[in-house]
Design a protein around this motif. Structure first.
Motif, PDB file in Angstrom:
ATOM      1  N   LEU A 217      24.023-125.822   1.208  1.00  0.00           N
ATOM      2  CA  LEU A 217      24.041-125.881  -0.260  1.00  0.00           C
ATOM      3  C   LEU A 217      23.489-124.633  -0.955  1.00  0.00           C
ATOM      4  O   LEU A 217      24.071-124.156  -1.930  1.00  0.00           O
ATOM      5  CB  LEU A 217      23.286-127.136  -0.737  1.00  0.00           C
ATOM      6  CG  LEU A 217      24.055-128.450  -0.603  1.00  0.00           C
ATOM      7  CD1 LEU A 217      23.151-129.628  -0.949  1.00  0.00           C
ATOM      8  CD2 LEU A 217      25.292-128.454  -1.505  1.00  0.00           C
ATOM      9  N   PRO A 218      22.365-124.054  -0.479  1.00  0.00           N
ATOM     10  CA  PRO A 218      21.843-122.868  -1.173  1.00  0.00           C
ATOM     11  C   PRO A 218      22.332-121.551  -0.588  1.00  0.00           C
ATOM     12  O   PRO A 218      21.645-120.537  -0.659  1.00  0.00           O
ATOM     13  CB  PRO A 218      20.322-123.016  -0.977  1.00  0.00           C
ATOM     14  CG  PRO A 218      20.196-123.665   0.362  1.00  0.00           C
ATOM     15  CD  PRO A 218      21.401-124.553   0.531  1.00  0.00           C
ATOM     16  N   LYS A 219      23.540-121.520  -0.017  1.00  0.00           N
ATOM     17  CA  LYS A 219      24.029-120.345   0.704  1.00  0.00           C
ATOM     18  C   LYS A 219      24.228-119.127  -0.185  1.00  0.00           C
ATOM     19  O   LYS A 219      24.215-117.992   0.297  1.00  0.00           O
ATOM     20  CB  LYS A 219      25.349-120.666   1.414  1.00  0.00           C
ATOM     21  CG  LYS A 219      26.542-120.785   0.478  1.00  0.00           C
ATOM     22  CD  LYS A 219      27.846-120.930   1.217  1.00  0.00           C
ATOM     23  CE  LYS A 219      29.023-120.910   0.248  1.00  0.00           C
ATOM     24  NZ  LYS A 219      29.159-119.620  -0.458  1.00  0.00           N
ATOM     25  N   SER A 220      24.432-119.329  -1.480  1.00  0.00           N
ATOM     26  CA  SER A 220      24.758-118.196  -2.345  1.00  0.00           C
ATOM     27  C   SER A 220      23.584-117.694  -3.182  1.00  0.00           C
ATOM     28  O   SER A 220      23.788-116.979  -4.166  1.00  0.00           O
ATOM     29  CB  SER A 220      25.927-118.566  -3.272  1.00  0.00           C
ATOM     30  OG  SER A 220      27.122-118.688  -2.528  1.00  0.00           O
ATOM     31  N   VAL A 221      22.363-118.072  -2.805  1.00  0.00           N
ATOM     32  CA  VAL A 221      21.192-117.533  -3.498  1.00  0.00           C
ATOM     33  C   VAL A 221      20.362-116.733  -2.502  1.00  0.00           C
ATOM     34  O   VAL A 221      20.532-116.861  -1.286  1.00  0.00           O
ATOM     35  CB  VAL A 221      20.330-118.641  -4.141  1.00  0.00           C
ATOM     36  CG1 VAL A 221      21.118-119.370  -5.201  1.00  0.00           C
ATOM     37  CG2 VAL A 221      19.822-119.630  -3.095  1.00  0.00           C
ATOM     38  N   THR A 222      19.485-115.915  -3.016  1.00  0.00           N
ATOM     39  CA  THR A 222      18.712-115.033  -2.155  1.00  0.00           C
ATOM     40  C   THR A 222      17.836-115.829  -1.182  1.00  0.00           C
ATOM     41  O   THR A 222      17.405-116.949  -1.474  1.00  0.00           O
ATOM     42  CB  THR A 222      17.835-114.088  -3.008  1.00  0.00           C
ATOM     43  OG1 THR A 222      17.239-113.106  -2.157  1.00  0.00           O
ATOM     44  CG2 THR A 222      16.753-114.849  -3.744  1.00  0.00           C
ATOM     45  N   THR A 223      17.579-115.252  -0.015  1.00  0.00           N
ATOM     46  CA  THR A 223      16.908-115.961   1.076  1.00  0.00           C
ATOM     47  C   THR A 223      15.573-116.572   0.665  1.00  0.00           C
ATOM     48  O   THR A 223      15.243-117.691   1.065  1.00  0.00           O
ATOM     49  CB  THR A 223      16.680-115.001   2.261  1.00  0.00           C
ATOM     50  OG1 THR A 223      17.903-114.356   2.590  1.00  0.00           O
ATOM     51  CG2 THR A 223      16.169-115.750   3.476  1.00  0.00           C
ATOM     52  N   ALA A 224      14.791-115.834  -0.126  1.00  0.00           N
ATOM     53  CA  ALA A 224      13.476-116.320  -0.527  1.00  0.00           C
ATOM     54  C   ALA A 224      13.569-117.670  -1.238  1.00  0.00           C
ATOM     55  O   ALA A 224      12.703-118.546  -1.057  1.00  0.00           O
ATOM     56  CB  ALA A 224      12.806-115.299  -1.437  1.00  0.00           C
ATOM     57  N   ILE A 225      14.609-117.867  -2.035  1.00  0.00           N
ATOM     58  CA  ILE A 225      14.806-119.136  -2.743  1.00  0.00           C
ATOM     59  C   ILE A 225      15.514-120.149  -1.854  1.00  0.00           C
ATOM     60  O   ILE A 225      15.157-121.326  -1.832  1.00  0.00           O
ATOM     61  CB  ILE A 225      15.615-118.909  -4.036  1.00  0.00           C
ATOM     62  CG1 ILE A 225      14.862-117.969  -4.978  1.00  0.00           C
ATOM     63  CG2 ILE A 225      15.921-120.236  -4.741  1.00  0.00           C
ATOM     64  CD1 ILE A 225      15.643-117.594  -6.228  1.00  0.00           C
ATOM     65  N   ALA A 226      16.505-119.693  -1.106  1.00  0.00           N
ATOM     66  CA  ALA A 226      17.326-120.587  -0.282  1.00  0.00           C
ATOM     67  C   ALA A 226      16.496-121.347   0.746  1.00  0.00           C
ATOM     68  O   ALA A 226      16.719-122.540   0.990  1.00  0.00           O
ATOM     69  CB  ALA A 226      18.414-119.792   0.425  1.00  0.00           C
ATOM     70  N   ILE A 227      15.521-120.679   1.361  1.00  0.00           N
ATOM     71  CA  ILE A 227      14.692-121.326   2.381  1.00  0.00           C
ATOM     72  C   ILE A 227      13.928-122.506   1.787  1.00  0.00           C
ATOM     73  O   ILE A 227      13.905-123.603   2.344  1.00  0.00           O
ATOM     74  CB  ILE A 227      13.710-120.315   3.002  1.00  0.00           C
ATOM     75  CG1 ILE A 227      14.483-119.282   3.839  1.00  0.00           C
ATOM     76  CG2 ILE A 227      12.674-121.017   3.868  1.00  0.00           C
ATOM     77  CD1 ILE A 227      13.606-118.168   4.383  1.00  0.00           C
ATOM     78  N   GLY A 228      13.316-122.285   0.626  1.00  0.00           N
ATOM     79  CA  GLY A 228      12.555-123.355  -0.018  1.00  0.00           C
ATOM     80  C   GLY A 228      13.439-124.513  -0.443  1.00  0.00           C
ATOM     81  O   GLY A 228      13.076-125.673  -0.269  1.00  0.00           O
ATOM     82  N   VAL A 229      14.617-124.202  -0.996  1.00  0.00           N
ATOM     83  CA  VAL A 229      15.554-125.243  -1.436  1.00  0.00           C
ATOM     84  C   VAL A 229      16.036-126.068  -0.254  1.00  0.00           C
ATOM     85  O   VAL A 229      16.093-127.299  -0.304  1.00  0.00           O
ATOM     86  CB  VAL A 229      16.755-124.618  -2.176  1.00  0.00           C
ATOM     87  CG1 VAL A 229      17.810-125.677  -2.477  1.00  0.00           C
ATOM     88  CG2 VAL A 229      16.299-123.958  -3.467  1.00  0.00           C
ATOM     89  N   ALA A 230      16.397-125.399   0.846  1.00  0.00           N
ATOM     90  CA  ALA A 230      16.898-126.089   2.038  1.00  0.00           C
ATOM     91  C   ALA A 230      15.823-127.002   2.639  1.00  0.00           C
ATOM     92  O   ALA A 230      16.109-128.133   3.047  1.00  0.00           O
ATOM     93  CB  ALA A 230      17.368-125.075   3.074  1.00  0.00           C
ATOM     94  N   ASN A 231      14.604-126.514   2.696  1.00  0.00           N
ATOM     95  CA  ASN A 231      13.510-127.326   3.250  1.00  0.00           C
ATOM     96  C   ASN A 231      13.265-128.579   2.417  1.00  0.00           C
ATOM     97  O   ASN A 231      13.041-129.657   2.957  1.00  0.00           O
ATOM     98  CB  ASN A 231      12.229-126.489   3.341  1.00  0.00           C
ATOM     99  CG  ASN A 231      12.266-125.472   4.468  1.00  0.00           C
ATOM    100  OD1 ASN A 231      12.990-125.659   5.444  1.00  0.00           O
ATOM    101  ND2 ASN A 231      11.507-124.405   4.343  1.00  0.00           N
TER     102      ASN A 231
END
Length: 233
Positions: A130-144
């Motif tokens: 789902l958070p594949k198109s945002v920067t890694t710093a944000i994507a990691i937190g969203v995925a967790n």
């Protein structure tokens, strides 16, 4: 095994290897200025190749390379600099910009949901995508928070960014997208920080708009993901 044990004691092996491979990749990219010769893509291939050939485990490499990830957040914040320089352009096209970024985030969520549903993908993988198109710093937190797998998320974020950086110019030429604001928003909204690095090559306005898209898309994704995540259980 002995090499893994030896390198695991080093605090700089992964850091040095990453920087060295990227340095070599930039030299190659300058000599062969082709789309496929993206420095990040080349350095990724080189690192993977060295690890495989030398039978070095990823954990051994990451134990020292992880320090580079600490720079993700400040690097993302630095994207505000070109955006500040183009503040007048931002004010002029504010409604169009916000609408465009929102549409991009919704399109991303709908596409991932649709494909995951049709292909009967496991919920954990769906949450990770789902958070594949945002920067890694944000994507990691969203995925967790959603219940995804951090490793999968990082992989798809990097892959998304690479593809965006590689094909951005070709796609813009194919669909005759020439407006600097549109080009910048497309790069940042679809390929986050890597797309922004490519947008800066187009021009300063494109880079500024891409930087804005990275930030706003990240905020919107944080709001959208908890809404669409429960759709697949």
């Amino acid at each position: 095994m002995e090499l893994n044990n030896f390198l695991s004691q080093s605090a700089y092996f992964g850091l040095f290897l990453s920087i060295f491979c990227y340095w070599v990749a930039t030299k190659i990219a300058k000599k062969f200025p082709y789309t496929i010769c993206n420095p990040l893509l080349l350095s990724t291939i080189m690192v993977i190749g060295i690890l495989v050939l030398c039978h070095i485990s990823y954990d051994t490499y990451n134990s020292s390379a992880k320090y580079l990830t600490y720079l993700l957040t400040p690097a993302t914040v630095c994207l505000a600099v070109p955006m500040y320089r183009q503040i007048e352009v931002l004010k002029t096209h504010l409604i169009a910009i916000i609408t465009s970024i929102f549409a991009g985030c919704i399109a991303c969520a709908i596409t991932i949901f649709g494909l995951s549903y049709l292909l009967k993908i496991e919920p954990e993988i769906y949450y990770s995508l789902l958070p594949k198109s945002v920067t890694t710093a944000i994507a990691i937190g969203v995925a967790n928070e959603a219940g995804g797998n951090e490793t999968i998320t990082i992989a798809v974020v990097v892959l998304t960014g690479l593809l965006g950086a590689i094909f951005a110019r070709s796609i813009c030429n194919l669909f005759k997208i020439t407006h600097p604001v549109a080009v910048g928003l497309a790069c940042g909204n679809s390929a986050h920080a890597m797309g922004t690095s490519k947008a800066i090559e187009f021009g300063e306005i494109e880079g500024a708009m891409s930087s804005l898209a990275v930030v706003v898309a990240g905020i919107m994704t944080v709001i959208i993901v908890p809404i669409v995540a429960p759709l697949i259980r």
